[in-house]
Design a protein around this motif. Structure first.
Motif, mmCIF file in Angstrom:
data_model
loop_
_atom_site.group_PDB
_atom_site.id
_atom_site.type_symbol
_atom_site.label_atom_id
_atom_site.label_comp_id
_atom_site.label_asym_id
_atom_site.label_seq_id
_atom_site.Cartn_x
_atom_site.Cartn_y
_atom_site.Cartn_z
ATOM 1 N N MET A 126 1.006 -1.401 0.190
ATOM 2 C CA MET A 126 -0.330 0.050 -0.154
ATOM 3 C C MET A 126 0.714 1.861 0.061
ATOM 4 O O MET A 126 2.042 1.097 0.570
ATOM 5 N N ASP A 127 0.540 2.765 -1.670
ATOM 6 C CA ASP A 127 1.521 3.616 -1.589
ATOM 7 C C ASP A 127 0.926 4.673 0.493
ATOM 8 O O ASP A 127 -0.115 3.984 1.487
ATOM 9 N N GLU A 128 2.323 5.207 0.565
ATOM 10 C CA GLU A 128 1.896 5.684 1.414
ATOM 11 C C GLU A 128 1.741 7.318 1.680
ATOM 12 O O GLU A 128 2.188 7.596 0.522
ATOM 13 N N VAL A 129 0.356 7.697 1.472
ATOM 14 C CA VAL A 129 0.367 8.995 1.382
ATOM 15 C C VAL A 129 0.490 9.973 2.461
ATOM 16 O O VAL A 129 -0.192 9.952 3.438
ATOM 17 N N VAL A 130 0.990 11.294 2.094
ATOM 18 C CA VAL A 130 1.394 12.371 3.282
ATOM 19 C C VAL A 130 1.022 13.468 2.338
ATOM 20 O O VAL A 130 0.573 13.726 0.761
ATOM 21 N N LEU A 131 1.240 14.502 3.449
ATOM 22 C CA LEU A 131 0.966 16.282 2.722
ATOM 23 C C LEU A 131 1.947 17.009 3.321
ATOM 24 O O LEU A 131 2.592 16.501 4.112
ATOM 25 N N PHE A 132 2.342 17.796 2.152
ATOM 26 C CA PHE A 132 2.857 18.608 2.323
ATOM 27 C C PHE A 132 2.645 19.667 2.339
ATOM 28 O O PHE A 132 1.721 19.546 1.449
ATOM 29 N N ASN A 133 3.178 20.950 2.544
ATOM 30 C CA ASN A 133 3.479 22.799 1.912
ATOM 31 C C ASN A 133 4.117 22.872 0.317
ATOM 32 O O ASN A 133 4.562 22.378 0.855
ATOM 33 N N PRO A 134 3.696 22.718 -0.410
ATOM 34 C CA PRO A 134 4.029 22.859 -1.737
ATOM 35 C C PRO A 134 5.430 23.645 -1.737
ATOM 36 O O PRO A 134 6.274 23.675 -2.487
ATOM 37 N N GLY A 135 5.212 25.173 -1.069
ATOM 38 C CA GLY A 135 6.048 25.514 -1.384
ATOM 39 C C GLY A 135 7.494 25.476 -0.422
ATOM 40 O O GLY A 135 8.201 25.823 -0.764
ATOM 41 N N ASP A 136 7.515 24.289 0.179
ATOM 42 C CA ASP A 136 8.762 24.033 1.060
ATOM 43 C C ASP A 136 9.448 23.036 0.167
ATOM 44 O O ASP A 136 10.098 22.136 0.633
ATOM 45 N N SER A 137 8.699 22.007 -1.077
ATOM 46 C CA SER A 137 9.614 21.378 -2.017
ATOM 47 C C SER A 137 10.873 21.830 -2.383
ATOM 48 O O SER A 137 11.609 22.765 -2.742
ATOM 49 N N ILE A 138 11.599 21.628 -2.149
ATOM 50 C CA ILE A 138 13.491 21.417 -2.424
ATOM 51 C C ILE A 138 13.299 21.433 -3.925
ATOM 52 O O ILE A 138 14.264 22.009 -4.656
ATOM 53 N N GLY A 139 12.401 20.448 -4.640
ATOM 54 C CA GLY A 139 12.500 20.485 -6.358
ATOM 55 C C GLY A 139 11.353 19.837 -6.795
ATOM 56 O O GLY A 139 10.447 19.203 -6.215
ATOM 57 N N ASN A 140 11.032 20.365 -8.434
ATOM 58 C CA ASN A 140 9.829 19.739 -8.838
ATOM 59 C C ASN A 140 10.511 19.262 -10.040
ATOM 60 O O ASN A 140 11.133 20.208 -11.058
ATOM 61 N N PHE A 141 9.939 18.339 -10.779
ATOM 62 C CA PHE A 141 10.689 17.497 -11.795
ATOM 63 C C PHE A 141 9.403 16.587 -12.702
ATOM 64 O O PHE A 141 8.659 16.088 -11.756
ATOM 65 N N HIS A 142 9.511 17.059 -13.666
ATOM 66 C CA HIS A 142 8.554 15.673 -14.416
ATOM 67 C C HIS A 142 9.325 14.400 -15.053
ATOM 68 O O HIS A 142 8.320 13.025 -15.251
ATOM 69 N N ASP A 143 10.797 14.270 -14.526
ATOM 70 C CA ASP A 143 11.410 13.332 -14.767
ATOM 71 C C ASP A 143 11.780 12.449 -13.357
ATOM 72 O O ASP A 143 12.056 12.391 -12.343
ATOM 73 N N TYR A 144 10.861 10.524 -13.263
ATOM 74 C CA TYR A 144 11.426 10.252 -12.123
ATOM 75 C C TYR A 144 12.710 10.193 -11.574
ATOM 76 O O TYR A 144 13.773 10.685 -10.753
ATOM 77 N N ASN A 145 13.578 9.155 -12.446
ATOM 78 C CA ASN A 145 14.997 9.440 -12.411
ATOM 79 C C ASN A 145 15.641 10.718 -11.836
ATOM 80 O O ASN A 145 16.411 10.941 -10.683
ATOM 81 N N GLU A 146 15.750 11.577 -12.662
ATOM 82 C CA GLU A 146 15.968 12.616 -11.872
ATOM 83 C C GLU A 146 15.806 13.638 -10.883
ATOM 84 O O GLU A 146 16.436 13.971 -10.456
ATOM 85 N N ALA A 147 14.374 13.150 -10.870
ATOM 86 C CA ALA A 147 14.001 13.375 -9.539
ATOM 87 C C ALA A 147 15.280 12.214 -7.985
ATOM 88 O O ALA A 147 15.191 13.302 -7.144
#
Length: 78
Positions: free
Chosen positions: A1-22
């Motif tokens: 089962m996947d773990e669903v979590v809550l974050f404030n999007p403004g706290d993101s270190i980075g955003n990527f469309h490529d999983y391997n790059e992330a």
């Protein structure tokens, strides 16, 4: 089962469309910031595939936080 979590999007270190790059960026971040704790690569639950990097301790526990967004944990980097 996947773990669903809550974050404030403004706290993101980075955003990527490529999983391997992330994953690669998260590993580099972890290597350079050993005192930061666990680094999580998470996937947005809505829209086109998007991966964000967060520090594990930034996870929100209160579901009533207006600035929060649901993510699914893809990988935890220790």
């Amino acid at each position: 089962m996947d773990e669903v979590v809550l974050f404030n999007p403004g706290d993101s270190i980075g955003n990527f469309h490529d999983y391997n790059e992330a994953i690669q960026t998260a590993q580099i971040y972890r290597d350079r910031h050993l005192d930061s704790g666990h680094v999580l690569v998470v996937k947005s639950q809505k829209g086109e595939p998007s991966f964000d990097i967060f520090l594990a301790e930034q996870k929100l526990n209160d579901t009533n936080v207006k600035a929060s967004k649901k993510y699914t944990v893809s990988k935890e980097i220790n």
